[in-house]
Scaffold this active site. Structure first.
Site, PDB file in Angstrom:
ATOM      1  N   LYS A   1       0.881  -1.182   0.000  1.00 49.21           N
ATOM      2  CA  LYS A   1       0.000   0.000   0.000  1.00 49.21           C
ATOM      3  C   LYS A   1       0.916   1.228   0.000  1.00 49.21           C
ATOM      4  O   LYS A   1       1.431   1.639   1.032  1.00 49.21           O
ATOM      5  CB  LYS A   1      -0.867  -0.021   1.270  1.00 49.21           C
ATOM      6  CG  LYS A   1      -2.222   0.648   1.154  1.00 49.21           C
ATOM      7  CD  LYS A   1      -2.191   2.099   0.763  1.00 49.21           C
ATOM      8  CE  LYS A   1      -1.821   3.035   1.874  1.00 49.21           C
ATOM      9  NZ  LYS A   1      -1.630   4.425   1.423  1.00 49.21           N
TER      10      LYS A   1
ATOM     11  N   GLU B   1       9.225   2.026  11.058  1.00 47.81           N
ATOM     12  CA  GLU B   1      10.286   3.047  11.034  1.00 47.81           C
ATOM     13  C   GLU B   1       9.588   4.393  10.900  1.00 47.81           C
ATOM     14  O   GLU B   1       8.777   4.589  10.008  1.00 47.81           O
ATOM     15  CB  GLU B   1      11.255   2.795   9.871  1.00 47.81           C
ATOM     16  CG  GLU B   1      12.063   1.506  10.030  1.00 47.81           C
ATOM     17  CD  GLU B   1      12.876   1.436  11.315  1.00 47.81           C
ATOM     18  OE1 GLU B   1      13.281   2.497  11.833  1.00 47.81           O
ATOM     19  OE2 GLU B   1      13.083   0.317  11.821  1.00 47.81           O
TER      20      GLU B   1
ATOM     21  N   CYS C   1      13.469  11.638   6.639  1.00 51.37           N
ATOM     22  CA  CYS C   1      13.370  11.268   8.058  1.00 51.37           C
ATOM     23  C   CYS C   1      14.687  11.553   8.767  1.00 51.37           C
ATOM     24  O   CYS C   1      14.713  11.814   9.965  1.00 51.37           O
ATOM     25  CB  CYS C   1      12.997   9.802   8.187  1.00 51.37           C
ATOM     26  SG  CYS C   1      14.063   8.725   7.225  1.00 51.37           S
TER      27      CYS C   1
ATOM     28  N   GLU D   1       8.807  17.129  14.704  1.00 49.22           N
ATOM     29  CA  GLU D   1       9.322  16.915  13.351  1.00 49.22           C
ATOM     30  C   GLU D   1       8.613  17.882  12.405  1.00 49.22           C
ATOM     31  O   GLU D   1       7.389  17.813  12.253  1.00 49.22           O
ATOM     32  CB  GLU D   1       9.064  15.475  12.904  1.00 49.22           C
ATOM     33  CG  GLU D   1       9.677  15.173  11.555  1.00 49.22           C
ATOM     34  CD  GLU D   1       9.393  13.760  11.060  1.00 49.22           C
ATOM     35  OE1 GLU D   1       8.246  13.309  11.170  1.00 49.22           O
ATOM     36  OE2 GLU D   1      10.333  13.123  10.551  1.00 49.22           O
TER      37      GLU D   1
HETATM   38  P1  NAD Z   1       2.179   8.866   7.158  1.00 46.74           P
HETATM   39  O1  NAD Z   1       2.328   8.194   8.477  1.00 46.74           O
HETATM   40  O2  NAD Z   1       1.109   9.873   7.008  1.00 46.74           O
HETATM   41  O3  NAD Z   1       1.886   7.778   6.026  1.00 46.74           O
HETATM   42  C1  NAD Z   1       2.780   6.708   5.768  1.00 46.74           C
HETATM   43  C2  NAD Z   1       2.014   5.593   5.085  1.00 46.74           C
HETATM   44  O4  NAD Z   1       1.042   5.088   6.012  1.00 46.74           O
HETATM   45  C3  NAD Z   1       1.217   6.031   3.857  1.00 46.74           C
HETATM   46  O5  NAD Z   1       1.207   4.989   2.907  1.00 46.74           O
HETATM   47  C4  NAD Z   1      -0.181   6.230   4.403  1.00 46.74           C
HETATM   48  O6  NAD Z   1      -1.180   6.102   3.433  1.00 46.74           O
HETATM   49  C5  NAD Z   1      -0.252   5.116   5.421  1.00 46.74           C
HETATM   50  N1  NAD Z   1      -1.211   5.326   6.499  1.00 46.74           N
HETATM   51  C6  NAD Z   1      -1.741   6.484   6.953  1.00 46.74           C
HETATM   52  N2  NAD Z   1      -2.598   6.247   7.967  1.00 46.74           N
HETATM   53  C7  NAD Z   1      -2.605   4.916   8.165  1.00 46.74           C
HETATM   54  C8  NAD Z   1      -3.269   4.059   9.091  1.00 46.74           C
HETATM   55  N3  NAD Z   1      -4.114   4.533   9.995  1.00 46.74           N
HETATM   56  N4  NAD Z   1      -3.016   2.736   9.030  1.00 46.74           N
HETATM   57  C9  NAD Z   1      -2.134   2.227   8.130  1.00 46.74           C
HETATM   58  N5  NAD Z   1      -1.478   2.995   7.214  1.00 46.74           N
HETATM   59  C10 NAD Z   1      -1.711   4.319   7.244  1.00 46.74           C
HETATM   60  O7  NAD Z   1       3.614   9.436   6.779  1.00 46.74           O
HETATM   61  P2  NAD Z   1       4.018  10.281   5.479  1.00 46.74           P
HETATM   62  O8  NAD Z   1       3.533  11.677   5.644  1.00 46.74           O
HETATM   63  O9  NAD Z   1       3.640   9.534   4.241  1.00 46.74           O
HETATM   64  O10 NAD Z   1       5.608  10.248   5.556  1.00 46.74           O
HETATM   65  C11 NAD Z   1       6.361  11.141   6.281  1.00 46.74           C
HETATM   66  C12 NAD Z   1       6.817  10.515   7.582  1.00 46.74           C
HETATM   67  O11 NAD Z   1       7.566   9.331   7.311  1.00 46.74           O
HETATM   68  C13 NAD Z   1       7.750  11.402   8.383  1.00 46.74           C
HETATM   69  O12 NAD Z   1       7.381  11.335   9.736  1.00 46.74           O
HETATM   70  C14 NAD Z   1       9.120  10.758   8.171  1.00 46.74           C
HETATM   71  O13 NAD Z   1      10.057  10.999   9.189  1.00 46.74           O
HETATM   72  C15 NAD Z   1       8.751   9.329   8.089  1.00 46.74           C
HETATM   73  N6  NAD Z   1       9.795   8.561   7.429  1.00 46.74           N
HETATM   74  C16 NAD Z   1      10.554   7.712   8.185  1.00 46.74           C
HETATM   75  C17 NAD Z   1      11.589   6.988   7.598  1.00 46.74           C
HETATM   76  C18 NAD Z   1      12.410   6.026   8.406  1.00 46.74           C
HETATM   77  O14 NAD Z   1      13.009   5.112   7.817  1.00 46.74           O
HETATM   78  N7  NAD Z   1      12.477   6.169   9.717  1.00 46.74           N
HETATM   79  C19 NAD Z   1      11.848   7.132   6.227  1.00 46.74           C
HETATM   80  C20 NAD Z   1      11.049   8.011   5.494  1.00 46.74           C
HETATM   81  C21 NAD Z   1      10.014   8.711   6.104  1.00 46.74           C
END
Ligand code: NAD
Length: 479
Positions: free
Chosen positions: A173, A248, A282, A380
């Site tokens: 997804k 992560e 991130c 963040e």
């Molecule tokens: P997000 O949490 O909004 O979404 C991430 C994914 O989860 C998307 O595919 C989204 O559709 C899905 N999602 C959203 N709500 C959900 C739920 N209730 N249940 C299951 N899936 C759900 O994050 P984002 O805005 O897409 O990404 C940015 C974030 O990702 C930042 O916080 C960044 O630090 C983090 N990030 C972390 C790493 C790492 O390796 N630690 C790497 C890249 C990004």
């Protein structure tokens, strides 16, 4: 014009439900394509397809699975320029950086293909004579993969490639705002004749399809990357179902500059960490902690360098940073910019190459004069905003570095070997560096955080194989 599609059980379908137009974040009057959102029925189909394909995929020998990954790598490399350009148009990462990211995806596929011919267990002495005792890895089964938009190619590849080589089938997804790029990637998997159902991609909203996948999908494991808030929910749901999980999550990474640092090394590294990808990594440098004696010198260097950073359209090969990825992301970062403007602004980027009203642009900003409890220091931001914090000495710098709930990456700039090594011991982060920027990953090395940045698991390198498999301990008596 691009259109998102689902790839389920080897079939392409466009769900009939809600859809939206994708606006180019560099120029919002351009429509890049249309995203079609799935409902529960599509997710259920993906579950059935992944379950049906798993036994035969796992029965294929490891080198054969490796060959499949090599085929996908070759096709991705051939199409790298087109994939990079589409991702730049969809989520605003500058095309030069995006091309590097696509090539990272190629290298990840090749790396995990090679894992197909490596050791999968060990022989261990047994307390009884004439007994062969050994371990072997077996696949988890069906694995859910939920990915964010900020690395729309590398993160999916660093999850899907090890999942597949270990013999799992996958339900993927992708993030809503990277759906067109995800569709293009799935097309490459299809071109490589991956057997039907081995990878199933379902486009949809996280709160609906993502959540349903985690709560009810026929999963044996789930790998999630995204925000800490969502990740904690995913971890809780997975724990309740007792399926293996890794999450992560976010970061609030600090770069410490000690008074003996080589500023010719430190300043470009801090700028790159803070502002490349418009701060949407991130591992981005969000806090710059500077030892007092060189504080003014660092301020002057930033005031000289920040206005010269090239803020441009994502397809402009000269762009150092582009727009932020989407309207919601713009509004979120803007709210932090408004807080930052009430602090002391030290340095600000210029608008020489773009007009503010054409896209989701935010100029780089460095501020200071904020309390340790300020949201600018604790939360963040995920945008091109960095906060400068003075520190009286090394110990205070480490204390500041560790003073958030996050613990993804941290750097120190120093020529003092002892302090560099002490920092590696004392800084609370999963990824630590001396004289290098906080951002960036090495696909062959374990990647992940501590505290609220991670489930304390690791991705990439050999660590990924531990996650995507389970170990069986076997004993055979032949006396
Ligand atoms: P997000 O949490 O909004 O979404 C991430 C994914 O989860 C998307 O595919 C989204 O559709 C899905 N999602 C959203 N709500 C959900 C739920 N209730 N249940 C299951 N899936 C759900 O994050 P984002 O805005 O897409 O990404 C940015 C974030 O990702 C930042 O916080 C960044 O630090 C983090 N990030 C972390 C790493 C790492 O390796 N630690 C790497 C890249 C990004």
């Amino acid at each position: 014009m691009w259109t998102s599609k689902n790839w389920i059980g080897g079939e392409w379908t466009v769900p009939a439900g809600e859809s939206w137009a994708v606006h180019n974040p560099s120029n919002v009057s351009d429509i890049v394509g249309t995203v079609h959102l799935s409902g529960p029925a599509e997710l259920r189909q993906a579950g059935v397809a992944a379950q049906q394909a798993q036994t035969s995929w796992a029965a294929m020998n490891l080198p054969q699975r490796g060959e499949q990954l090599l085929k996908i790598a070759a096709l991705l490399e051939q199409q790298a320029a087109e994939v990079a350009r589409l991702a730049s148009l969809e989520m605003g990462k500058p095309v030069t950086e995006m091309t590097g990211e696509v090539m990272r995806g190629v290298h990840l596929l090749r790396y995990y293909a090679a894992e197909g011919v490596r050791t999968v267990g060990s022989v261990i002495p047994n307390s009884q004579a004439h007994t062969l005792q050994y371990t072997k890895r077996i696949p988890l089964g069906v694995v859910g993969v939920i990915t964010p938009w900020n690395f729309p190619v590398a993160i999916p590849m660093w999850k899907i490639a090890p999942a597949l080589i270990c013999g799992n089938t996958v339900i993927w997804k992708p993030a809503e705002i990277a759906s067109l790029t995800a569709t293009r990637l799935a097309e490459i998997f299809a071109q490589a004749d991956l057997p039907a159902g081995v990878l199933n991609m379902v486009i949809g909203k996280g709160a609906e399809i993502g959540s349903l996948l985690v709560e009810e999908g026929p999963l044996d494991g789930i790998s999630f990357t995204g925000s800490t808030k969502t990740g904690m929910g995913v971890a809780g749901a997975a724990a309740r179902r007792n399926i293996k999980y890794q999450v992560e999550m976010g970061g609030k990474n600090a770069a410490v500059i000690l008074q003996d640092a080589d500023l010719d090394l430190a300043i470009p590294a801090v700028l790159s960490g803070a502002f490349r990808s418009a701060g949407q990594k991130c591992t981005a440098t969000s806090r710059i902690i500077v030892e007092q004696p060189i504080y003014s010198e660092v301020v002057r260097a930033l005031q000289d360098a920040v206005p010269r950073l090239y803020l441009g359209e994502a397809t402009d090969v000269q762009a150092y940073l582009g727009p932020v990825a989407s309207e919601p992301q713009y509004q979120k970062v803007l709210s932090y910019v408004q807080v930052a403007r009430r602090a002391e602004v030290l340095a600000e980027g210029s608008w020489d190459h773009v007009r503010p009203d054409t896209g989701h642009y935010l100029a780089p900003l460095v501020v200071t004069g904020v309390e340790a409890a300020s949201p600018l220091v604790q939360e963040e931001i995920f945008g091109p905003v960095a906060t400068l914090l003075p520190a009286a000495n090394f110990d205070e710098a480490v204390e500041l570095c560790n003073g958030t709930v996050y613990g993804l990456s941290a750097s120190i700039f120093t020529r003092d070997l002892q302090k560099g090594l002490r920092f590696l011991d004392q800084a609370d982060a999963g990824m630590l560096r001396v004289n290098q920027e906080t951002a960036g990953v090495e696909y062959q090395a374990p990647f992940g955080g501590v505290k609220h940045s991670s489930s304390h698991s690791r991705e990439q390198g050999a660590a990924a194989l531990d996650f995507y498999s389970q170990v069986k301990t076997c004993a055979v008596y032949f006396g």
